[in-house]
Write a protein that holds these residues in place. Sequence first.
Motif, PDB file in Angstrom:
ATOM      1  N   THR A   9       0.821  -1.205   0.000  1.00  0.00           N
ATOM      2  CA  THR A   9       0.000   0.000   0.000  1.00  0.00           C
ATOM      3  C   THR A   9       0.856   1.256   0.000  1.00  0.00           C
ATOM      4  OG1 THR A   9      -0.178  -0.102   2.419  1.00  0.00           O
ATOM      5  CG2 THR A   9      -1.940  -1.131   1.139  1.00  0.00           C
ATOM      6  N   LEU A  23      -1.412  11.845   1.669  1.00  0.00           N
ATOM      7  CA  LEU A  23      -1.917  10.983   2.733  1.00  0.00           C
ATOM      8  C   LEU A  23      -0.738  10.262   3.381  1.00  0.00           C
ATOM      9  CD1 LEU A  23      -4.931   9.312   0.891  1.00  0.00           C
ATOM     10  CD2 LEU A  23      -5.009  11.243   2.444  1.00  0.00           C
ATOM     11  N   HIS A  27      -2.796   6.043   6.574  1.00  0.00           N
ATOM     12  CA  HIS A  27      -4.090   6.376   5.997  1.00  0.00           C
ATOM     13  C   HIS A  27      -4.311   5.615   4.686  1.00  0.00           C
ATOM     14  CE1 HIS A  27      -7.670   8.909   5.714  1.00  0.00           C
ATOM     15  NE2 HIS A  27      -7.456   8.856   4.412  1.00  0.00           N
ATOM     16  N   VAL A  28      -3.278   5.526   3.871  1.00  0.00           N
ATOM     17  CA  VAL A  28      -3.391   4.784   2.616  1.00  0.00           C
ATOM     18  C   VAL A  28      -3.624   3.305   2.908  1.00  0.00           C
ATOM     19  CG1 VAL A  28      -2.168   4.070   0.518  1.00  0.00           C
ATOM     20  CG2 VAL A  28      -2.023   6.436   1.303  1.00  0.00           C
ATOM     21  N   ARG A  30      -5.160   2.003   5.531  1.00  0.00           N
ATOM     22  CA  ARG A  30      -6.565   1.860   5.951  1.00  0.00           C
ATOM     23  C   ARG A  30      -7.502   1.999   4.765  1.00  0.00           C
ATOM     24  NH1 ARG A  30      -4.885   5.159  10.390  1.00  0.00           N
ATOM     25  NH2 ARG A  30      -5.887   6.922   9.385  1.00  0.00           N
ATOM     26  N   LEU A  31      -7.168   2.874   3.832  1.00  0.00           N
ATOM     27  CA  LEU A  31      -7.992   3.082   2.648  1.00  0.00           C
ATOM     28  C   LEU A  31      -8.034   1.826   1.784  1.00  0.00           C
ATOM     29  CD1 LEU A  31      -9.553   5.262   1.009  1.00  0.00           C
ATOM     30  CD2 LEU A  31      -7.404   5.731  -0.140  1.00  0.00           C
ATOM     31  N   THR A  35     -12.646  -1.220   4.683  1.00  0.00           N
ATOM     32  CA  THR A  35     -13.735  -0.554   3.979  1.00  0.00           C
ATOM     33  C   THR A  35     -13.838   0.868   4.504  1.00  0.00           C
ATOM     34  OG1 THR A  35     -14.919  -2.639   3.787  1.00  0.00           O
ATOM     35  CG2 THR A  35     -16.191  -0.626   3.459  1.00  0.00           C
ATOM     36  N   PRO A  36     -13.556   1.868   3.667  1.00  0.00           N
ATOM     37  CA  PRO A  36     -13.606   3.254   4.152  1.00  0.00           C
ATOM     38  C   PRO A  36     -15.041   3.700   4.401  1.00  0.00           C
ATOM     39  CG  PRO A  36     -13.054   3.203   1.819  1.00  0.00           C
ATOM     40  CD  PRO A  36     -13.120   1.786   2.285  1.00  0.00           C
ATOM     41  N   LEU A  39     -14.961   8.836   1.528  1.00  0.00           N
ATOM     42  CA  LEU A  39     -13.901   8.904   0.537  1.00  0.00           C
ATOM     43  C   LEU A  39     -13.978  10.247  -0.158  1.00  0.00           C
ATOM     44  CD1 LEU A  39     -11.591   7.450  -0.900  1.00  0.00           C
ATOM     45  CD2 LEU A  39     -13.264   6.521  -2.477  1.00  0.00           C
ATOM     46  N   VAL A  43      -9.355  12.009  -3.799  1.00  0.00           N
ATOM     47  CA  VAL A  43      -8.669  10.733  -3.594  1.00  0.00           C
ATOM     48  C   VAL A  43      -9.202   9.699  -4.586  1.00  0.00           C
ATOM     49  CG1 VAL A  43      -8.249   8.853  -1.961  1.00  0.00           C
ATOM     50  CG2 VAL A  43      -8.205  11.217  -1.162  1.00  0.00           C
TER      51      VAL A  43
END
Length: 97
Positions: A9, A23, A27-28, A30-31, A35-36, A39, A43
Motif C-alpha cells: 500500500t 496521505l 491512511h493509505v 486503511r484506505l 472498507t472506508p 472517501l 482521492v
Amino acid sequence: MATHGMYQTSDLVPLLAERGVHLSREHVYRLVARTPQRLNMDVLAALCEILDCEPNDLLIPTVVEDKPARTAGGETGPGIGDLRPIRAQVRRPPTDA
C-alpha cells in the motif's frame, strides 16, 4: 494494484502525492485494506487515474439498515422507563411592600 506492479500500500503514497493528494502511509493502508466510511472525491479521482479504472471498479454500493429512531416515549432501546424528571417551576421571590 497488483496488475500495475504495486504489492504494498505504501507504493501508492508517492503516486497520490504526484496528483496533489497527500496521505500518510497509515491512511493509505486503511484506505486499501479496510472498507472506508468516507472517501474524498480528489482521492477517488487520483486512485482511478493511478489504477486506470473507473469509480465503479473500486466502489461496491451496499444498503445499510439504520438503527430504529428513538421515539419520545422511549420504546426503542434502553431508557428510563416511566421515570421522568419533574418540570422545574421558577417563582419570583415575594416582594416586601
